[in-house]
Design an enzyme around this catalytic site. Structure first.
Site, short mmCIF file in Angstrom:
data_model
loop_
_atom_site.label_atom_id
_atom_site.label_comp_id
_atom_site.label_asym_id
_atom_site.label_seq_id
_atom_site.Cartn_x
_atom_site.Cartn_y
_atom_site.Cartn_z
N ARG A 1 3.95 4.30 1.68
CA ARG A 1 4.37 2.99 1.21
C ARG A 1 5.89 2.99 1.15
NH1 ARG A 1 0.16 4.49 -2.53
NH2 ARG A 1 -1.69 3.18 -2.29
N HIS B 1 5.17 -1.85 5.88
CA HIS B 1 3.73 -1.64 5.81
C HIS B 1 3.10 -1.57 7.20
CE1 HIS B 1 -0.16 -1.56 3.80
NE2 HIS B 1 -0.60 -2.40 4.72
N ARG C 1 2.80 1.95 8.14
CA ARG C 1 1.69 2.58 7.40
C ARG C 1 0.35 2.20 8.02
NH1 ARG C 1 0.09 4.58 2.20
NH2 ARG C 1 -1.52 3.33 1.17
N HIS D 1 -5.50 5.89 -1.33
CA HIS D 1 -6.35 4.78 -1.77
C HIS D 1 -7.28 5.25 -2.89
CE1 HIS D 1 -5.99 2.34 2.22
NE2 HIS D 1 -4.96 2.21 1.43
N TYR E 1 -16.69 10.46 -2.19
CA TYR E 1 -15.51 11.09 -1.62
C TYR E 1 -15.10 12.28 -2.48
CZ TYR E 1 -15.45 6.72 0.88
OH TYR E 1 -15.81 5.65 1.64
N LYS F 1 1.01 4.85 -6.48
CA LYS F 1 0.80 3.84 -7.52
C LYS F 1 0.31 4.50 -8.81
CE LYS F 1 -0.17 -0.08 -4.49
NZ LYS F 1 -1.14 -1.12 -4.10
#
Length: 302
Positions: free
Chosen positions: A148, A243, A246, A269, A278, A172
């Site tokens: 990002r 972006h 990305r 993510h 996951y 984030k």
């Protein structure tokens, strides 16, 4: 089988009495729910035993057979309503639709740059200018690592581990992840360092990798303007932002056959991951996936 039949009977009553739906609306819910019932029958599982990964497969099948995104969204909404009912009535303990996302309707997909376009943008940078090596290193890192823009401008010297081939990224919410970095990107950083070394660094920016000519951290807007300038110089007629690099990073990896879980881990993510589906991915596995499938990875000698 009797219990499942009772579940559907009670759900129809729930729609009639508690949701106060019309007969036509109930019929529409029923037709959509039938699609899931048929899917569950084909898999040989009870509808109340369906898991999140089963629903992901079901939604993928809706897409594959060409059902319009608006219809997909309606079907998913009905399924969410059904499992909310099962949860209320204690037929299930966990809602498998909690993380299920509907397709975005009417949203334009972001632009993707080809590998040749990425190269053209990088080649448009004049390395004889004071900012040339910085801009080339910066855009190479942006593309090679899928960062990002906020992660790029905050990247620190102390976050780079060239021997191991990783950088540490703070994403984030302050959450950190390790991201493989290519030898090409590391080489571009090395070429930039002499230019950075002549700058008078402002206090508090000593550990920041990419600096402006006044020795301060670059802003997000400045990165956007740099990209816009070099996209124009490369003669590319696309709307390109940080972006876009990305998104191109992830797209090129997918097209190259990389493992989807590895890409999700690389991008940081969270909304599409659960512990059940996951699980933790070994760092060396992630690095191998990226270096095997990323256009920049095939030149590595590591």
């Amino acid at each position: 089988m009797r219990q499942e039949k009772d579940i559907f009977t009670k759900y129809k009553i729930y729609l009639q009495l508690e949701k106060s739906l019309s007969a036509n609306s109930i019929d529409a819910y029923w037709r959509d729910l039938d699609k899931l019932r048929n899917f569950a029958d084909d898999k040989g599982i009870k509808i109340q035993d369906i898991k999140y990964e089963d629903l992901q497969e079901f939604v993928a099948e809706l897409h594959d057979i060409g059902i319009h995104p608006r219809s997909q969204a309606r079907i998913i909404s009905g399924i969410k309503s059904f499992y909310h009912f099962l949860l209320l009535e204690d037929y299930i303990q966990d809602d498998p639709t909690e993380l299920l996302e509907s397709p975005k309707i009417g949203t334009k997909l972001p632009e993707v740059l080809s590998v040749n376009e990425i190269n053209a943008i990088l080649d448009s940078i004049d390395l004889s200018t004071p900012e040339g090596h910085r801009n080339r290193a910066m855009l190479e890192v942006l593309y090679s690592c899928g960062l990002r823009v906020s992660e790029l401008v905050n990247l620190k010297f102390s976050d780079i581990y060239p021997r191991e081939g990783f950088i540490k990224v703070e994403g984030k919410g302050g959450k950190q992840r390790l991201v493989p970095i290519s030898d090409i990107a590391l080489k571009e950083i090395e070429m930039y360092l002499p230019d950075r070394g002549v700058l008078t660094v402002k206090p508090g920016n000593e550990d920041i990798l990419f600096l402006n000519r006044r020795g301060s951290k670059l802003t997000r807007v400045m990165v956007f303007l740099i990209i816009k300038q070099h996209v124009a110089l490369a003669g590319i007629n696309k709307t390109v932002s940080p972006h876009t690099f990305r998104h191109s990073f992830a797209t090129h990896l997918l097209e190259g056959g990389a493992n989807l879980r590895a890409i999700q881990e690389m991008l940081g993510h969270e909304n599409i991951t659960t512990t059940e589906i996951y699980t933790h991915i070994d760092r060396e596995f992630i690095r191998k996936e990226i270096l095997e499938h990323h256009p920049r990875g095939n030149k590595l000698k590591r």
